[in-house]
Design an enzyme around this catalytic site. Structure first.
Site, PDB file in Angstrom:
ATOM      1  N   ASP A 147      -7.783  -3.913  -0.773  1.00 51.98           N
ATOM      2  CA  ASP A 147      -8.534  -4.263  -1.918  1.00 51.98           C
ATOM      3  C   ASP A 147      -8.357  -5.591  -2.210  1.00 51.98           C
ATOM      4  O   ASP A 147      -9.360  -5.750  -3.268  1.00 51.98           O
ATOM      5  CB  ASP A 147      -7.759  -3.261  -2.794  1.00 51.98           C
ATOM      6  CG  ASP A 147      -7.805  -1.668  -2.675  1.00 51.98           C
ATOM      7  OD1 ASP A 147      -9.155  -1.283  -2.485  1.00 51.98           O
ATOM      8  OD2 ASP A 147      -7.020  -0.962  -2.575  1.00 51.98           O
TER       9      ASP A 147
ATOM     10  N   HIS B 181       0.878  -1.194  -0.016  1.00 53.32           N
ATOM     11  CA  HIS B 181      -0.069   0.016   0.002  1.00 53.32           C
ATOM     12  C   HIS B 181       0.666   1.266   0.142  1.00 53.32           C
ATOM     13  O   HIS B 181       1.985   1.349   0.427  1.00 53.32           O
ATOM     14  CB  HIS B 181      -1.046  -0.096   1.191  1.00 53.32           C
ATOM     15  CG  HIS B 181      -1.993   0.842   1.143  1.00 53.32           C
ATOM     16  ND1 HIS B 181      -1.749   2.230   1.630  1.00 53.32           N
ATOM     17  CD2 HIS B 181      -3.387   0.926   0.644  1.00 53.32           C
ATOM     18  CE1 HIS B 181      -3.122   2.877   1.556  1.00 53.32           C
ATOM     19  NE2 HIS B 181      -3.966   2.210   0.913  1.00 53.32           N
TER      20      HIS B 181
END
Length: 431
Positions: free
Chosen positions: A366, A309
């Site tokens: 995600d 991330h």
């Protein structure tokens, strides 16, 4: 906020020194206050993408990417997903504290009884092609709410701001479900006041007039957690867009529509779709080792989507929450989709492989949200819409916080001009 600490700059050409104040937050890095930099030095700062710039003060969300921390109003995301509902978190973000029983009852009532949209809004959808991207519809319809709710557009009236906030949180799921139904050629399903926020959303998305639809508790719990985990994430691209639009004194419906537009970009809201595209490219479990090696090869353009991330340099704290929900959803539905088998094996290998562990390339939110939403039966084009449903409360809370500041100024970034210097106009016959 202001401290006695200062930061000194020196101009190497003139030898002049300039002292700038340093501001401290409750947590996180201190910031150098450069608001008077141009007036005192004749220079601007240059910070493309604003990665080293604090654009505002905010009391909503704190992130420490190195430690994998996400807190809303001081509460960890793990505490909130374990103990709260999405609407309770929405109240927390909007009002600053968790509600008591009476406050929660009133807030739940206010949101529930704003979930219906104006009947004429239904005609908006007929102007879109059936194959229009759901986010295109969301941008138009949400922005169009300002044409229907004139009684809450005065941004200087605290009561009207509150009504607009409640309307947006309540109506975005209804519009999102209508968007999905429209693309499928199915009739719109009206909201039900006897269902929770997450249950109601799933009902509007999947119910049909021809037969009763019973909302699964496992699925509604998972949806509630997905919405909480996406509720706010500090000054990301879409939130910054909402604040910038709001700084021009635009109405709240236009501001939230601008946030949806920003979220539409694949670099922001489309990451979970990219995860499924990657899983399709891999295709089967036996090809995973090949793609793991491709991911390790710096000369190979292939990248594992849904791992690592930009902000979190450790485990994404939201990912652990969704992993448990993901397992529960897949177990209940008994899904045998080969892509989900690839996802589960890929997750297992990546969590154990030294290459990914050392680089802290852990599965992020995600990765799991895409798998859950696919298992639930949502079309992939709806994934970013679902992100918007959860994030609306963050956008609205950020907008409300900004509007409550004593000195609201329109946002006006500066630039480093690199075009031609002044030149003389040449008549077209002489060029």
């Amino acid at each position: 906020m202001k401290t006695d600490k200062t930061f000194t700059l020196k101009n190497d050409q003139t030898g002049e020194e300039f002292t700038l104040p340093v501001l401290d937050g409750v947590e996180g890095p201190s910031v150098i206050d450069v608001r008077k930099l141009y007036a005192e030095t004749g220079h601007f700062t240059f910070d493309p993408s604003y990665t080293s710039t604090a654009s505002c003060k905010s009391r909503l969300t704190f992130i420490d990417g190195d430690k994998g921390i996400l807190r809303h109003r001081g509460y960890t995301i793990e505490e909130l997903t374990d103990n709260s509902t999405f609407l309770e978190v929405a109240y927390l973000l909007l009002e600053g504290d968790l509600p008591n029983k009476d406050q929660m009852k009133e807030f739940d009532h206010n949101i529930t009884y704003h979930t219906l949209v104006h009947e004429q809004l239904h005609t908006f959808f007929r102007g879109f092609r059936r194959d229009a991207h759901p986010m295109a519809i969301m941008c138009g319809v949400v922005g169009g709410l300002a044409a229907f709710y004139h009684d809450s557009l005065d941004i200087w009236d605290p009561k009207q701001r509150e009504i607009s906030a409640h309307r947006l949180i309540a109506k975005i799921p209804t519009i999102a479900a209508m968007t999905m139904k429209y693309a499928m050629g199915q009739p719109f399903v009206y909201p039900r006041n006897d269902l929770t926020y997450a249950e109601n959303f799933l009902h509007m998305c999947f119910a049909l007039p021809a037969e009763p639809y019973k909302v699964s508790k496992t699925l509604s719990d998972a949806m509630d957690k997905i919405l909480i985990l996406h509720a706010d994430h500090e000054q990301n691209a879409s939130t910054s867009t909402v604040r910038l639009a709001g700084s021009s004194q635009a109405n709240p419906f236009a501001c939230i529509s601008s946030g949806i537009t920003s979220l539409w970009g694949p670099a922001h809201g489309g990451a979970n779709q990219a995860v499924l595209a990657m899983l399709r490219e891999i295709g089967s479990v036996d090809r995973i080792p090949e793609y793991i090696e491709k991911a390790k090869d710096k000369d190979d353009p292939f990248r594992l989507m849904g791992f690592g991330h930009r902000v979190y340099k450790n485990m994404d704290p939201r990912a652990g929450v969704l992993k448990a929900s993901c397992d529960a959803v897949l177990d209940e539905l008994g899904v045998t989709d080969p892509l989900l088998a690839v996802a589960r094996e890929l997750e297992k290998i990546a969590l154990q492989d030294e290459y990914f562990v050392q680089r802290k390339l852990f599965p992020n939110v995600d990765f799991y949200s895409g798998i859950i939403l696919k298992a639930m039966g949502f079309p992939e084009e709806m994934f970013t819409v679902l992100f918007a449903v959860g994030r609306t409360v963050g956008w609205v809370s950020q907008w409300k916080e900004m509007m409550e500041e004593q000195s609201l100024r329109i946002g006006r970034p500066r630039q480093l001009y690199t075009g031609p210097a002044k030149r003389d106009y040449v008549d077209i016959d002489k060029r």
